[in-house]
Design a protein around this motif. Structure first.
Motif, mmCIF file in Angstrom:
data_model
loop_
_atom_site.group_PDB
_atom_site.id
_atom_site.type_symbol
_atom_site.label_atom_id
_atom_site.label_comp_id
_atom_site.label_asym_id
_atom_site.label_seq_id
_atom_site.Cartn_x
_atom_site.Cartn_y
_atom_site.Cartn_z
ATOM 1 N N GLY A 54 -1.853 5.440 -1.224
ATOM 2 C CA GLY A 54 -3.285 5.286 -1.217
ATOM 3 C C GLY A 54 -3.782 4.544 -0.162
ATOM 4 O O GLY A 54 -5.085 5.053 0.734
ATOM 5 N N LEU A 55 -3.181 3.493 0.418
ATOM 6 C CA LEU A 55 -3.467 2.541 1.554
ATOM 7 C C LEU A 55 -3.828 3.652 2.855
ATOM 8 O O LEU A 55 -4.704 3.508 3.360
ATOM 9 C CB LEU A 55 -2.634 1.452 1.647
ATOM 10 C CG LEU A 55 -2.771 0.624 0.517
ATOM 11 C CD1 LEU A 55 -1.612 -0.736 0.969
ATOM 12 C CD2 LEU A 55 -4.101 -0.182 0.616
ATOM 13 N N GLN A 113 -4.076 6.939 2.917
ATOM 14 C CA GLN A 113 -5.420 7.781 2.776
ATOM 15 C C GLN A 113 -6.636 7.014 3.255
ATOM 16 O O GLN A 113 -7.569 7.508 3.983
ATOM 17 C CB GLN A 113 -5.475 8.210 1.323
ATOM 18 C CG GLN A 113 -4.900 9.384 1.228
ATOM 19 C CD GLN A 113 -4.968 10.127 -0.265
ATOM 20 O OE1 GLN A 113 -4.248 9.220 -1.098
ATOM 21 N NE2 GLN A 113 -5.814 11.040 -0.276
ATOM 22 N N LEU A 114 -6.578 5.504 2.600
ATOM 23 C CA LEU A 114 -7.963 4.976 3.008
ATOM 24 C C LEU A 114 -7.978 4.696 4.372
ATOM 25 O O LEU A 114 -9.246 4.822 5.074
ATOM 26 C CB LEU A 114 -8.001 3.529 2.213
ATOM 27 C CG LEU A 114 -8.075 3.405 0.688
ATOM 28 C CD1 LEU A 114 -7.931 2.239 -0.042
ATOM 29 C CD2 LEU A 114 -9.456 3.813 0.305
ATOM 30 N N ASN A 172 4.339 16.077 -2.649
ATOM 31 C CA ASN A 172 4.884 16.972 -3.465
ATOM 32 C C ASN A 172 6.465 17.278 -3.067
ATOM 33 O O ASN A 172 7.201 17.617 -3.841
ATOM 34 C CB ASN A 172 4.184 18.497 -2.968
ATOM 35 C CG ASN A 172 2.933 18.542 -3.895
ATOM 36 O OD1 ASN A 172 2.718 17.912 -4.732
ATOM 37 N ND2 ASN A 172 1.964 19.214 -3.114
ATOM 38 N N PHE A 175 7.487 4.112 -8.372
ATOM 39 C CA PHE A 175 6.245 5.264 -8.654
ATOM 40 C C PHE A 175 4.846 4.287 -8.365
ATOM 41 O O PHE A 175 4.124 5.142 -7.457
ATOM 42 C CB PHE A 175 6.269 5.907 -10.067
ATOM 43 C CG PHE A 175 5.012 6.679 -10.296
ATOM 44 C CD1 PHE A 175 4.994 8.048 -9.545
ATOM 45 C CD2 PHE A 175 4.025 6.238 -10.948
ATOM 46 C CE1 PHE A 175 3.792 8.648 -9.683
ATOM 47 C CE2 PHE A 175 2.762 7.221 -11.281
ATOM 48 C CZ PHE A 175 2.672 8.328 -10.494
ATOM 49 N N GLY A 176 4.757 3.349 -8.920
ATOM 50 C CA GLY A 176 3.631 2.485 -8.493
ATOM 51 C C GLY A 176 3.565 2.202 -7.013
ATOM 52 O O GLY A 176 2.481 2.391 -6.393
ATOM 53 N N MET A 177 4.887 1.865 -6.375
ATOM 54 C CA MET A 177 4.781 1.373 -4.909
ATOM 55 C C MET A 177 4.323 2.554 -4.193
ATOM 56 O O MET A 177 3.365 2.752 -3.173
ATOM 57 C CB MET A 177 6.038 1.165 -4.579
ATOM 58 C CG MET A 177 6.117 -0.182 -5.213
ATOM 59 S SD MET A 177 7.943 -1.032 -4.211
ATOM 60 C CE MET A 177 9.152 0.481 -4.533
ATOM 61 N N PHE A 232 11.347 6.538 -6.342
ATOM 62 C CA PHE A 232 10.143 7.407 -6.222
ATOM 63 C C PHE A 232 9.570 7.207 -4.970
ATOM 64 O O PHE A 232 8.513 7.989 -4.548
ATOM 65 C CB PHE A 232 9.527 7.339 -7.399
ATOM 66 C CG PHE A 232 8.644 8.339 -8.138
ATOM 67 C CD1 PHE A 232 7.705 9.217 -7.157
ATOM 68 C CD2 PHE A 232 8.602 8.607 -9.506
ATOM 69 C CE1 PHE A 232 7.193 10.279 -7.879
ATOM 70 C CE2 PHE A 232 7.990 9.697 -9.675
ATOM 71 C CZ PHE A 232 7.196 10.549 -9.067
ATOM 72 N N LEU A 247 2.379 5.161 -5.048
ATOM 73 C CA LEU A 247 0.746 5.213 -5.121
ATOM 74 C C LEU A 247 0.048 4.268 -4.259
ATOM 75 O O LEU A 247 -0.743 4.581 -3.716
ATOM 76 C CB LEU A 247 0.318 4.991 -6.618
ATOM 77 C CG LEU A 247 0.645 5.888 -8.061
ATOM 78 C CD1 LEU A 247 0.097 5.535 -8.982
ATOM 79 C CD2 LEU A 247 -0.027 7.284 -7.331
ATOM 80 N N VAL A 248 0.555 2.963 -4.302
ATOM 81 C CA VAL A 248 -0.247 2.085 -3.333
ATOM 82 C C VAL A 248 0.176 2.346 -2.085
ATOM 83 O O VAL A 248 -1.046 2.361 -1.225
ATOM 84 C CB VAL A 248 0.564 0.603 -3.491
ATOM 85 C CG1 VAL A 248 -0.063 -0.376 -2.707
ATOM 86 C CG2 VAL A 248 0.321 -0.037 -5.135
#
Lengths: 310, 293
Positions: free
Chosen positions: B116-117, B119-120, B227, B108-110, B45, B112-113
């Motif tokens: 997210g990072l 984006q931050l 996406n 999937f979790g990775m 993912f 997101l991390v």
């Protein structure tokens, strides 16, 4: 089991007095997600099918609710029914296609269908696109119950949640639920015993979709809006996370998980993207180290304490 | 001016080219997913995030070290591939014995991390990457921007090279053998765990390479792969993950179908691939090139 009954009695008393200690709108949101997570877990925990697209039922039901109540000017009970029925039909169509593949493909197919529904919602005129459906009026339920009052609405939502939870409990401990578990554990054997596995799976999928729809419609009733967020892939991921954190295959686990995640989101709301990072990190940690989730680990600890010899 | 079915040829061929370019990315990404899945039994993912990291690596290399596009084409996949190897060694390795679902959830979790990072650090709006081959050719019936033509050809070459590497070389033969029966291959003295690590690195590098190629066309942004990876999952379901050539053909084919939909019925262009997926599931549940099991 008496200890289980005592546990449920304590939880229900807690739920009844909870508005005295916490903000009712927050509690209602958590209850909606808890029901959503339970519906998801019915599928993963008891049939072994991981849907990564459950947001399509949750979010679409919200849109159905909003459209029926706002544009068609119907009472909220009709809106809830419309949400449940719409989600069930959507579940029937996508489920019939998705159960043609198993395992990881099932997850990818449901994810893809949810993405299709998402794109549909971006363009469809009745969803309001990027703005979403705003300002859904809170009309009296059954013509008498004043849902404008947050406290009254909280007890309505609690009743809906308990209804959904009881329904799931009933499914799981019925002969139907036993067949589902048999299919999960050994599909070939269930087939050879004469159970049409695909029919059972599809029925479970539709039930799960309908309950997710109930949760989504209820959320739209509480928050008075339905937006793209609720149909997005991130919401599908969130519900997986809730069930996983609480404990897959335990009936109360998803409720615990939903409260943990919604509380966390509430406290971290000001930190923007940090929520995503933390959620992702929780995924990684749970998968690597705590696959049983909070409830599963507690139950293990309880068992070990009771029988220290083994 | 002649017209085809009421559509001006510029629009038709323009969308066809766009479709081919999208198809090139679908092909490269689904190829990587298939290679990784074959060896690791993990649906990666994080693929979309790694594609994004490839684009970012190129953008950062240019911005901070003035590394030109052509060097990034090699360097960025190398860097991201190495990060992939570290991820495999630290995390993925621990879950091979579990159900496929856990690999899906972990990656999937990775994703997101990582997203997210990014984006931050760099926000969610995109940054432009300068076009390395400006200009283009007037082909009479359409205008072909040089870089876009290059992307299609480069993607084809990369896909075919991957196919050759897996189907026609000795290392590829080890790989295929280890996919079939890892225990037996290990008994022959081949270091299968290392092979698995290398495969993941290769799959990730392929995603990063696609990201570098995409950088001058799209905005480089933290969510550019989010996406895309979902569409690629549909592509993989349609093609089936059994065959390398199948992934390539399906990827390009679906890109073209998407492009044509944009010409003839634009509102459906976002959803057409999912509709194709539904039809394929009805007609041939194992996927066009997949084996039923």
């Amino acid at each position: 089991m008496t200890s289980q009954r005592v546990g449920y009695a304590i939880l229900i008393v807690l739920a009844l007095v909870a508005p005295a200690f916490a903000y009712p709108v927050f509690l209602m949101k958590a209850l909606c997600f808890a029901l959503f997570a339970c519906a998801f877990n019915l599928l993963l925990g008891y049939v072994g099918l991981m849907s990564f697209g459950h947001a399509m039922f949750f979010g679409m039901a919200g849109y159905f609710y909003g459209h029926v109540v706002k544009a068609w000017n119907m009472p909220p009970e009709i809106g809830l029914l419309a949400g449940v029925a719409g989600a069930a039909v959507l579940g029937l169509v996508t489920g019939a296609l998705a159960i043609r593949r198993q395992g990881i493909y099932f997850a990818m197919i449901t994810l893809a269908f949810a993405q299709m529904v998402y794109f549909f919602c971006v363009q469809a005129p009745f969803t309001g696109g990027e703005d979403g459906l705003q300002g859904i009026p809170r009309k009296p339920l059954f013509g008498v119950i004043p849902t404008k009052d947050d406290l009254v609405l909280y007890y309505v939502v609690l009743a809906i949640f308990l209804f959904g939870y009881a329904a799931i409990y009933r499914f799981i401990y019925s002969p139907f639920g036993q067949v589902l578990k048999a299919i999960r554990d050994n599909e070939q054997r269930a087939l050879s015993l004469g159970y049409e596995a695909d029919r059972y799976k599809l029925l479970a999928f539709v039930l799960s979709a309908a309950l997710a729809g109930l949760a989504g419609a209820t959320k739209a009733m509480v928050q008075q809006f339905a937006t793209l967020t609720d149909v997005a892939a991130s919401t599908s991921g969130e519900v997986v996370l809730m069930a996983l954190v609480g404990g897959l295959g335990t009936i109360i686990g998803p409720v615990v998980g939903a409260f943990i995640i919604v509380t966390m989101q509430n406290y971290l709301a000001g930190f923007g993207q940090f929520v995503l990072v933390i959620q992702g990190a929780i995924f990684v940690v749970i998968v690597l180290a705590f696959r049983k989730g909070v409830v599963g680990e507690v139950m293990d600890w309880w068992k070990r304490r009771r029988s220290p010899s083994t | 001016m002649f017209e085809l079915l009421g559509i001006p040829p510029q629009a038709l061929f323009g969308q066809l080219l766009l479709g081919l370019i999208n198809g090139a990315f679908y092909a490269m990404l689904s190829l990587g997913l298939a290679v990784i899945f074959g060896m690791l039994n993990v649906i990666n993912f994080t693929h979309g995030a790694q594609y994004m990291m490839g684009a970012f690596a190129a953008w950062l290399l240019l911005g901070y070290l003035d590394v030109p596009f052509w060097a990034s084409l090699v360097l960025a996949p190398l860097i991201v591939g190495l990060i992939g190897i570290v991820i495999e060694k630290l995390l993925l390795k621990r879950i091979y014995h579990l159900d496929h679902l856990y690999g899906f959830l972990l990656t999937f979790g990775m994703a997101l991390v990582i997203e997210g990072l990014f984006q931050l650090q760099w926000g969610s709006s995109g940054a432009p990457y300068p076009n390395p081959i400006p200009g283009g050719y007037n082909l009479g019936f359409m205008f072909l921007p040089a870089y876009r033509g290059f992307v299609v050809i480069a993607a084809l070459v990369i896909c075919l090279a991957t196919w050759y590497g897996i189907e026609r070389t000795k290392l590829g033969a080890y790989l295929r053998a280890a996919t079939e029966n890892p225990t037996l291959v290990r008994a022959f003295g081949i270091n299968v765990p290392r092979l698995i690590t290398l495969t993941y690195g290769l799959g990730v590098a392929l995603a990063a390479l696609a990201g570098v190629l995409a950088a001058p066309i799209q905005q480089v942004s933290a969510l550019m792969g989010t996406n895309l990876v979902l569409v690629v999952f549909a592509v993989v379901v349609i093609g089936g993950m059994g065959s390398i050539m199948g992934s390539i053909v399906t990827g390009f084919g679906l890109g073209v179908i998407e492009g044509l939909t944009k010409v003839f019925y634009p509102p459906a262009s976002n959803t057409v691939i999912f509709v194709v997926m539904a039809i394929v599931l009805l007609v041939k549940p194992a996927g066009l090139f997949g084996q039923t099991k």
